[in-house]
Design an enzyme around this catalytic site. Structure first.
Site, PDB file in Angstrom:
ATOM      1  N   ASN A  77      -5.032  47.741  -7.521  1.00  0.00           N
ATOM      2  CA  ASN A  77      -5.495  47.101  -8.754  1.00  0.00           C
ATOM      3  C   ASN A  77      -5.318  47.996  -9.978  1.00  0.00           C
ATOM      4  O   ASN A  77      -5.832  49.116 -10.030  1.00  0.00           O
ATOM      5  CB  ASN A  77      -6.977  46.738  -8.593  1.00  0.00           C
TER       6      ASN A  77
ATOM      7  N   HIS B 116     -20.861  36.138  -3.481  1.00  0.00           N
ATOM      8  CA  HIS B 116     -21.184  36.887  -4.696  1.00  0.00           C
ATOM      9  C   HIS B 116     -21.959  36.044  -5.688  1.00  0.00           C
ATOM     10  O   HIS B 116     -21.392  35.165  -6.335  1.00  0.00           O
ATOM     11  CB  HIS B 116     -19.901  37.354  -5.370  1.00  0.00           C
TER      12      HIS B 116
ATOM     13  N   ARG C 225     -24.468  38.869  -2.099  1.00  0.00           N
ATOM     14  CA  ARG C 225     -24.572  40.050  -2.952  1.00  0.00           C
ATOM     15  C   ARG C 225     -25.017  39.608  -4.337  1.00  0.00           C
ATOM     16  O   ARG C 225     -24.506  38.622  -4.874  1.00  0.00           O
ATOM     17  CB  ARG C 225     -23.211  40.754  -3.061  1.00  0.00           C
TER      18      ARG C 225
ATOM     19  N   TYR D  51     -20.237  45.463 -15.429  1.00  0.00           N
ATOM     20  CA  TYR D  51     -19.189  45.305 -14.424  1.00  0.00           C
ATOM     21  C   TYR D  51     -19.703  44.448 -13.267  1.00  0.00           C
ATOM     22  O   TYR D  51     -20.809  44.640 -12.781  1.00  0.00           O
ATOM     23  CB  TYR D  51     -18.780  46.684 -13.908  1.00  0.00           C
TER      24      TYR D  51
ATOM     25  N   ASP E 234     -24.452  46.124  -5.358  1.00  0.00           N
ATOM     26  CA  ASP E 234     -23.424  47.149  -5.589  1.00  0.00           C
ATOM     27  C   ASP E 234     -23.731  47.884  -6.892  1.00  0.00           C
ATOM     28  O   ASP E 234     -23.871  47.255  -7.947  1.00  0.00           O
ATOM     29  CB  ASP E 234     -22.053  46.445  -5.687  1.00  0.00           C
TER      30      ASP E 234
ATOM     31  N   HIS F  15     -21.685  50.252  -8.046  1.00  0.00           N
ATOM     32  CA  HIS F  15     -20.375  50.581  -8.629  1.00  0.00           C
ATOM     33  C   HIS F  15     -20.278  52.030  -9.093  1.00  0.00           C
ATOM     34  O   HIS F  15     -19.785  52.309 -10.192  1.00  0.00           O
ATOM     35  CB  HIS F  15     -20.033  49.636  -9.784  1.00  0.00           C
TER      36      HIS F  15
ATOM     37  N   GLU G  59     -24.674  49.507  -2.245  1.00  0.00           N
ATOM     38  CA  GLU G  59     -23.285  49.976  -2.195  1.00  0.00           C
ATOM     39  C   GLU G  59     -22.969  50.954  -3.318  1.00  0.00           C
ATOM     40  O   GLU G  59     -23.425  50.773  -4.453  1.00  0.00           O
ATOM     41  CB  GLU G  59     -22.354  48.761  -2.296  1.00  0.00           C
TER      42      GLU G  59
ATOM     43  N   GLU H 176     -15.012  51.985  -0.801  1.00  0.00           N
ATOM     44  CA  GLU H 176     -13.881  51.086  -1.089  1.00  0.00           C
ATOM     45  C   GLU H 176     -12.721  51.837  -1.746  1.00  0.00           C
ATOM     46  O   GLU H 176     -11.596  51.346  -1.733  1.00  0.00           O
ATOM     47  CB  GLU H 176     -14.332  49.902  -1.959  1.00  0.00           C
TER      48      GLU H 176
ATOM     49  N   ARG I 203     -16.826  51.087   3.661  1.00  0.00           N
ATOM     50  CA  ARG I 203     -16.373  49.999   2.795  1.00  0.00           C
ATOM     51  C   ARG I 203     -14.867  49.967   2.554  1.00  0.00           C
ATOM     52  O   ARG I 203     -14.385  49.165   1.759  1.00  0.00           O
ATOM     53  CB  ARG I 203     -17.089  50.127   1.446  1.00  0.00           C
TER      54      ARG I 203
ATOM     55  N   HIS J 218     -14.103  46.094   2.319  1.00  0.00           N
ATOM     56  CA  HIS J 218     -13.871  45.589   0.966  1.00  0.00           C
ATOM     57  C   HIS J 218     -13.042  44.308   1.042  1.00  0.00           C
ATOM     58  O   HIS J 218     -12.114  44.225   1.841  1.00  0.00           O
ATOM     59  CB  HIS J 218     -13.107  46.688   0.221  1.00  0.00           C
TER      60      HIS J 218
ATOM     61  N   ASP K  12      -8.683  41.415  -5.529  1.00  0.00           N
ATOM     62  CA  ASP K  12      -7.468  42.220  -5.697  1.00  0.00           C
ATOM     63  C   ASP K  12      -6.878  42.618  -4.340  1.00  0.00           C
ATOM     64  O   ASP K  12      -5.833  43.274  -4.283  1.00  0.00           O
ATOM     65  CB  ASP K  12      -7.716  43.461  -6.570  1.00  0.00           C
TER      66      ASP K  12
ATOM     67  N   GLU L  94     -16.745  41.492   3.188  1.00  0.00           N
ATOM     68  CA  GLU L  94     -16.842  40.909   1.845  1.00  0.00           C
ATOM     69  C   GLU L  94     -15.856  39.750   1.713  1.00  0.00           C
ATOM     70  O   GLU L  94     -14.731  39.834   2.202  1.00  0.00           O
ATOM     71  CB  GLU L  94     -16.514  41.979   0.790  1.00  0.00           C
TER      72      GLU L  94
ATOM     73  N   TRP M 169     -16.667  54.608 -13.782  1.00  0.00           N
ATOM     74  CA  TRP M 169     -16.665  53.144 -13.942  1.00  0.00           C
ATOM     75  C   TRP M 169     -17.448  52.597 -12.840  1.00  0.00           C
ATOM     76  O   TRP M 169     -18.056  51.960 -12.422  1.00  0.00           O
ATOM     77  CB  TRP M 169     -15.262  52.565 -13.968  1.00  0.00           C
TER      78      TRP M 169
END
Ligand code: CS2
Ligand code: MG
Length: 402
Positions: free
Chosen positions: A37, A122, A147, A159, A210, A212, A236, A262, A283, A312, A316, A339, A402
């Site tokens: 991605n 999600h 999630r 995000y 998550d 992130h 996560e 991930e 993950r 994961h 993407d 997921e 991020w």
């Protein structure tokens, strides 16, 4: 059975995908997903310029030897670009192996350990009431695991929270979008959201969240502790994954289960996390971690240490990766959850598939190989468009994870 053709197909049906297609002298074809991605063309070039020339004339039956040849022979081992490229070759060769045997790949991995693959959906929303509504919708549709992500008051965008409630597409612009982050605002808000999810919808389903990669270890420890009453299936990526030792600190303070990795491409990136039992779920994915062959080694190490797999599966990762993941998920003993974000209709038009969602699970068919393909004529109608993942800054402008 020699490999006679190796082609890289780049297309963008609503998002970018890079696909490797191999053909053998016996007339069989196999597909592999090479999508990284926001950095897609780097893997396309790695494959086209440096891997495809090595594949022509090789024996397509020798999956492990080809893996070792590409991994060790490249000298520059590991890394997301190289491991994604090797993953695509590996997936395509397993696809061909299955078609040669006229068996679905899971039969070659030892057969089924379970009938179907438990997945999570999600539910994301800008506000807590929106999240509650979407959790309810998923439960009504038969999901047994959801999630939850929520916008944070005072932060303009977050995000993982998008207008589309089925999936979200973070790679949204041809220069990176900038998000703002505040751990203080997040930490004072998110426990209340998870509390209200349990209050409204009860405890009879798995609840996931998550972070992130955005907290520091001591902040993550505090969050894990505060979430214990809501009995999460997992928390996560509480901190960036590359500092494996950081998880020792989180683990000392909380019994909330942790899921990580991930972004991690090799078994060596998981070694401390798994052998010190610092996490509960791995993950990474077939696509990130060198294909079915290498993911199985990670799963086997995890099994020894009572760690389970939770691969994961964001959008993407193409339907080719999802199909390959399901063959691993259904066969390994230490499966936890998969997921699942449905792809768009345009994506399914390009990638005809033989798996389907029913009763909270994904079900594989008995189609030989991976049970997924690429329609090249459809792919040609959707040319590549540059798209980046967002970056994240603290309120004072500092670049943040991020
Ligand atoms: C996320 C993903 O699915 C997840 O758990 O963390 O949205 C991830 O950020 C993207 O797949 C990155 O490409
Ligand atoms: Mg994630």
């Amino acid at each position: 059975m020699k490999i006679v053709d190796a082609r890289v197909i780049v297309c963008s049906p609503d998002r970018n995908f890079v696909t490797l297609k191999l053909q053998t002298s016996s007339g069989l074809t196999g597909v592999g997903d090479a999508t990284l991605n926001g950095r897609e063309l780097s893997v396309a070039s790695y494959l086209q310029d440096h891997v495809c020339p090595l594949l022509i004339g090789r024996d397509g039956a020798c999956i492990e030897d080809t893996w070792q040849y590409l991994y060790k022979g490249g000298y520059w081992r590991g890394g997301p670009v190289g491991m994604t490229a090797i993953a695509a070759v590996d997936m395509a060769l397993w696809d061909i192996k299955g078609k040669t045997a006229d068996l679905p790949v899971f039969e070659l991995l030892g057969g089924k350990s379970r009938d179907a693959v438990l997945v999570y959906g999600h539910a994301n929303g800008a506000t807590a009431p929106e999240v509650l509504e979407w959790v309810g919708r998923y439960l009504d549709e038969g999901y047994r695991a959801v999630r939850v992500q929520c916008g944070v008051p005072g932060l303009q965008s977050t995000y993982g929270v998008s207008a589309d409630k089925r999936s979200y597409e973070p790679a949204d612009a041809d220069v990176p979008t900038e998000n703002l982050w505040s751990s203080e605002r997040y930490l004072s808000f998110i426990p209340g959201v998870l509390e209200s999810v349990r209050k409204h919808h009860g405890f009879d389903f798995h609840l996931l969240h998550d972070v992130h990669h955005r907290l520091r270890p001591i902040e993550a420890a505090e969050l894990g502790k505060r979430l214990e009453p809501y009995r999460l299936f997992w928390l996560e990526d509480p901190v960036p994954a590359e500092l494996q030792e950081g998880f020792r600190l989180i683990r000392q303070h909380t019994t909330t289960p942790l899921a990580v990795g991930e972004v991690l491409p090799t078994v060596w990136d998981f070694r401390t996390l798994i052998t010190e039992q610092l996490i509960d779920y791995v993950r990474t994915s077939v696509q990130r971690a060198g294909g079915i062959s290498h993911l199985r080694k990670i799963a086997a190490l995890a099994e020894l240490y009572h760690v389970r797999m939770g691969c994961h599966g964001a959008t993407d990762l193409s339907p080719v990766t999802m199909a390959a993941a399901l063959h691993v998920d259904v066969s390994i003993p230490n499966f936890g959850i998969q997921e699942y974000m449905p792809h768009t209709e345009a994506t399914y038009e390009v990638f005809p598939r033989a798996y389907a969602f029913r009763d909270g699970c994904l079900h594989l068919s008995d189609a030989p190989g991976l049970g997924v393909d690429i329609d090249e004529a459809a792919a040609a109608r959707y040319p590549y468009r540059r798209a980046y993942l967002p970056v994240n800054r603290l309120e004072d402008g500092t670049m943040h994870s991020w």
